[in-house]
Scaffold this motif. Structure first.
Motif, PDB file in Angstrom:
ATOM      1  N   UNK A  99      -6.853 -10.067  10.916  1.00 33.57           N
ATOM      2  CA  UNK A  99      -6.569 -11.294  12.229  1.00 33.57           C
ATOM      3  C   UNK A  99      -5.741 -10.520  13.107  1.00 33.57           C
ATOM      4  N   UNK A 100      -4.445 -10.619  12.923  1.00 33.21           N
ATOM      5  CA  UNK A 100      -3.302 -10.710  13.774  1.00 33.21           C
ATOM      6  C   UNK A 100      -2.922  -9.278  13.876  1.00 33.21           C
ATOM      7  N   UNK A 101      -3.463  -8.326  13.185  1.00 32.54           N
ATOM      8  CA  UNK A 101      -3.978  -6.817  14.172  1.00 32.54           C
ATOM      9  C   UNK A 101      -5.292  -6.778  14.800  1.00 32.54           C
ATOM     10  N   UNK A 102      -5.654  -7.274  15.049  1.00 31.52           N
ATOM     11  CA  UNK A 102      -7.136  -7.356  15.863  1.00 31.52           C
ATOM     12  C   UNK A 102      -6.862  -8.089  16.934  1.00 31.52           C
ATOM     13  N   UNK A 103      -5.782  -9.296  16.475  1.00 27.04           N
ATOM     14  CA  UNK A 103      -5.130  -9.883  17.993  1.00 27.04           C
ATOM     15  C   UNK A 103      -4.795  -8.968  18.509  1.00 27.04           C
ATOM     16  N   UNK A 142      -6.954 -19.452   9.736  1.00 30.69           N
ATOM     17  CA  UNK A 142      -7.721 -19.836  10.548  1.00 30.69           C
ATOM     18  C   UNK A 142      -7.313 -19.557  12.178  1.00 30.69           C
ATOM     19  N   UNK A 143      -5.746 -20.508  11.867  1.00 31.58           N
ATOM     20  CA  UNK A 143      -5.829 -20.222  12.639  1.00 31.58           C
ATOM     21  C   UNK A 143      -5.100 -18.779  13.816  1.00 31.58           C
ATOM     22  N   UNK A 144      -4.804 -17.470  12.852  1.00 34.25           N
ATOM     23  CA  UNK A 144      -5.183 -16.158  13.123  1.00 34.25           C
ATOM     24  C   UNK A 144      -6.782 -15.455  13.449  1.00 34.25           C
ATOM     25  N   UNK A 145      -7.492 -16.127  12.988  1.00 36.89           N
ATOM     26  CA  UNK A 145      -8.353 -15.638  12.772  1.00 36.89           C
ATOM     27  C   UNK A 145      -9.103 -16.667  14.820  1.00 36.89           C
ATOM     28  N   UNK A 146      -8.843 -17.768  14.605  1.00 37.32           N
ATOM     29  CA  UNK A 146      -9.509 -17.953  15.721  1.00 37.32           C
ATOM     30  C   UNK A 146      -8.789 -17.595  17.711  1.00 37.32           C
ATOM     31  N   UNK A 147      -7.490 -17.485  16.923  1.00 34.42           N
ATOM     32  CA  UNK A 147      -6.921 -16.368  18.098  1.00 34.42           C
ATOM     33  C   UNK A 147      -7.228 -14.582  18.318  1.00 34.42           C
ATOM     34  N   UNK A 148      -7.819 -14.322  17.456  1.00 36.17           N
ATOM     35  CA  UNK A 148      -8.205 -13.189  17.094  1.00 36.17           C
ATOM     36  C   UNK A 148      -9.798 -12.783  17.772  1.00 36.17           C
ATOM     37  N   UNK A 149     -10.408 -14.044  17.840  1.00 34.15           N
ATOM     38  CA  UNK A 149     -11.792 -13.983  17.779  1.00 34.15           C
ATOM     39  C   UNK A 149     -11.684 -14.655  19.642  1.00 34.15           C
ATOM     40  N   UNK A 150     -10.746 -15.309  19.834  1.00 31.67           N
ATOM     41  CA  UNK A 150     -10.831 -15.583  21.621  1.00 31.67           C
ATOM     42  C   UNK A 150     -10.533 -14.512  22.023  1.00 31.67           C
ATOM     43  N   UNK A 186     -10.733   3.689  24.178  1.00 27.23           N
ATOM     44  CA  UNK A 186     -11.475   4.724  23.002  1.00 27.23           C
ATOM     45  C   UNK A 186     -10.794   4.924  21.740  1.00 27.23           C
ATOM     46  N   UNK A 187      -9.730   4.512  21.626  1.00 24.31           N
ATOM     47  CA  UNK A 187      -8.414   4.538  20.442  1.00 24.31           C
ATOM     48  C   UNK A 187      -9.122   3.291  19.302  1.00 24.31           C
ATOM     49  N   UNK A 188      -8.828   2.181  20.321  1.00 24.53           N
ATOM     50  CA  UNK A 188      -8.562   0.695  19.441  1.00 24.53           C
ATOM     51  C   UNK A 188      -9.831   0.105  19.360  1.00 24.53           C
ATOM     52  N   UNK A 189     -10.803   0.656  19.908  1.00 24.28           N
ATOM     53  CA  UNK A 189     -12.367  -0.195  20.059  1.00 24.28           C
ATOM     54  C   UNK A 189     -12.650  -0.133  18.759  1.00 24.28           C
ATOM     55  N   UNK A 190     -12.471   0.987  18.060  1.00 24.72           N
ATOM     56  CA  UNK A 190     -13.556   1.532  16.349  1.00 24.72           C
ATOM     57  C   UNK A 190     -12.418   0.310  15.756  1.00 24.72           C
ATOM     58  N   UNK A 191     -11.626   0.041  15.832  1.00 28.64           N
ATOM     59  CA  UNK A 191     -10.498   0.089  14.543  1.00 28.64           C
ATOM     60  C   UNK A 191     -11.099  -1.902  15.024  1.00 28.64           C
ATOM     61  N   UNK A 192     -10.692  -2.444  15.604  1.00 32.43           N
ATOM     62  CA  UNK A 192     -10.840  -3.842  16.418  1.00 32.43           C
ATOM     63  C   UNK A 192     -12.194  -4.324  15.998  1.00 32.43           C
ATOM     64  N   UNK A 193     -13.766  -2.706  16.102  1.00 32.57           N
ATOM     65  CA  UNK A 193     -14.676  -3.065  15.410  1.00 32.57           C
ATOM     66  C   UNK A 193     -14.791  -4.201  14.569  1.00 32.57           C
ATOM     67  N   UNK A 194     -14.086  -2.502  13.790  1.00 33.66           N
ATOM     68  CA  UNK A 194     -14.273  -2.105  12.115  1.00 33.66           C
ATOM     69  C   UNK A 194     -13.461  -3.410  11.466  1.00 33.66           C
ATOM     70  N   UNK A 195     -12.752  -4.212  12.358  1.00 36.61           N
ATOM     71  CA  UNK A 195     -11.822  -5.343  11.706  1.00 36.61           C
ATOM     72  C   UNK A 195     -12.383  -6.760  11.837  1.00 36.61           C
ATOM     73  N   UNK A 196     -12.570  -6.932  12.998  1.00 34.60           N
ATOM     74  CA  UNK A 196     -13.977  -8.095  13.229  1.00 34.60           C
ATOM     75  C   UNK A 196     -14.934  -8.233  12.918  1.00 34.60           C
ATOM     76  N   UNK A 200     -20.387  -2.871  23.708  1.00 33.65           N
ATOM     77  CA  UNK A 200     -20.225  -4.053  22.615  1.00 33.65           C
ATOM     78  C   UNK A 200     -20.066  -4.017  21.509  1.00 33.65           C
ATOM     79  N   UNK A 201     -19.227  -4.202  20.670  1.00 35.93           N
ATOM     80  CA  UNK A 201     -20.205  -4.282  18.759  1.00 35.93           C
ATOM     81  C   UNK A 201     -20.291  -6.119  18.503  1.00 35.93           C
ATOM     82  N   UNK A 202     -20.302  -7.135  19.689  1.00 38.37           N
ATOM     83  CA  UNK A 202     -20.916  -8.021  19.320  1.00 38.37           C
ATOM     84  C   UNK A 202     -21.201  -8.868  20.770  1.00 38.37           C
ATOM     85  N   UNK A 203     -21.317 -10.152  20.836  1.00 38.88           N
ATOM     86  CA  UNK A 203     -21.880 -10.951  21.938  1.00 38.88           C
ATOM     87  C   UNK A 203     -20.695 -11.659  22.049  1.00 38.88           C
ATOM     88  N   UNK A 204     -20.058 -12.442  23.324  1.00 42.40           N
ATOM     89  CA  UNK A 204     -19.349 -13.910  23.427  1.00 42.40           C
ATOM     90  C   UNK A 204     -20.380 -14.583  22.685  1.00 42.40           C
TER      91      UNK A 204
END
Length: 375
Positions: free
Chosen positions: A289-293, A360-368, A307-317, A21-25
């Motif tokens: 945020x939309x891409x991360x979502x 904000x809506x985009x970030x809430x989607x991503x974070x969820x 393995x491919x996408x989690x580093x991308x997601x981590x950097x974006x978030x 995990x790159x962050x916590x819940x």
């Protein structure tokens, strides 16, 4: 940032650490509560009209996208105040499209219906579904399928069709949804707004070649492609796999995600112009945020390779959390409304966009989805 760098380094060394995990819940909830509380305090009355260059109802698409995100957030952090805020908003707009236009065909004005359906599913009072069902049914009965002429419309309206189809157990909605999608993908602007060569989407017919960016590349607007990725995720998470077009939606989702992956900036954001980093290049939150979502949803559902996408997601978030979200909950680096890279410039950390809600809506989607991704 240190956790992120260790995470990415471990992946680059070929270990199984990509599953770490790159962050916590708890950290995700903390950040989402911060930005959402900022907005709810600024807008205590959800029916208050929005005044920018003119006065608009509070259920226009920008606010509809916020409530999409709020409902996703509510599912991971079920605080009654979020539900009540959404219900009050819907009630004060009589559970109808923008300006009460029950027979509108404009996707932007239909977008609020997505949240009405979500609220109906929680408490199935007929009034919550009546207007949106009547609206979309009227579109279907007209026989026309040419309404979506800009790619934002795919996100604004397409998930409504799949939600109605699932809720009412009626494939008529799925069938017409594909007709609309088929038009924008293959027909609109001459040969459709999707470029299979690059697996990206032109925003509308004005950006189909010979239009080009200053560097000679095609113009692919970040947030526009983000709308498509998010919409496809929303459709795929509900559409039965037996639907005859499920495989096409799935392929389009995976192809778009794969095209976006190498375009991420080193700081974790994506540029507003996906193929011309020097055309108003810089940090931008809503598209990121939309891409991360979309990517997080894809990994969570086994559609995209972790393995491919989690580093991308981590950097974006990490970019969103470390740079876009400010200490008071304000969300920086959000491009104002528009249709192309030059609109709403300059995009800076402290500039208030013309509407603060959709980013904000985009970030809430991503974070969820990030919340579901980590432990």
């Amino acid at each position: 940032m240190k956790k992120l760098l260790v995470f990415i380094l471990a992946v680059s060394l070929g270990t199984a650490a990509y599953a770490q995990d790159f962050t916590t819940k708890q950290d995700v909830l903390k950040q989402l509560r911060l930005v959402n509380d900022y907005f709810m305090k600024k807008w205590p009355d959800p029916s208050k009209t929005i005044v920018t260059n003119k006065e608009r109802p509070a259920n226009i698409w920008t606010r509809g996208v916020y409530y999409e995100g709020l409902m996703a957030f509510y599912h991971i952090d079920p605080q009654k105040k979020y539900y009540d805020y959404a219900v009050e908003w819907a009630e004060k707009h009589d559970w109808k499209p923008v300006r009460g236009e029950i027979y509108t065909r404009h996707a932007d004005n239909q977008n609020c219906g997505m949240t009405y359906i979500d609220l109906y599913r929680i408490d199935p009072q007929p009034v919550r579904l009546e207007a949106v069902q009547k609206n979309i049914t009227s579109v279907i009965k007209s026989g026309r399928s040419t309404d979506w002429t800009w790619i934002d419309a795919i996100q604004m309206a397409m998930p409504i069709y799949v939600k109605l189809g699932v809720t009412l157990k009626d494939t008529t909605y799925f069938n017409h949804m594909y007709k609309m999608y088929q038009h924008i993908k293959y027909v609109e602007g001459g040969n459709g707004l999707y470029n299979p060569k690059d697996s990206l989407w032109w925003r509308d017919k004005d950006f189909v070649p010979p239009y080009q960016e200053p560097n000679g590349e095609d113009c692919y607007w970040s947030r526009g492609n983000g709308w498509v990725l998010a919409a496809l995720a929303l459709v795929l998470q509900e559409l039965p796999k037996s639907d005859p077009h499920y495989a096409e939606y799935l392929n389009d989702f995976k192809s778009l995600a794969a095209a976006l992956a190498p375009l991420q900036r080193t700081d974790g954001f994506w540029n507003v112009s996906l193929h011309d980093p020097n055309n108003y290049g810089g940090k931008e939150t809503s598209g990121t945020a939309l891409f991360v979502y979309g990517m997080s949803w894809g990994v969570n559902h086994g559609i995209l390779d972790a393995k491919q996408y989690k580093p991308i997601i981590a950097k974006g978030w990490e970019a969103i959390v470390e740079e876009a979200i400010q200490a008071n909950g304000f969300l920086g680096y959000v491009q104002s409304t528009g249709k192309e890279p030059k609109d709403g410039q300059p995009v800076t950390v402290d500039k208030v966009p013309d509407f603060e809600d959709y980013g904000l809506g985009c970030v809430l989607l991503a974070g969820s989805e990030i919340f579901q991704l980590v432990h």
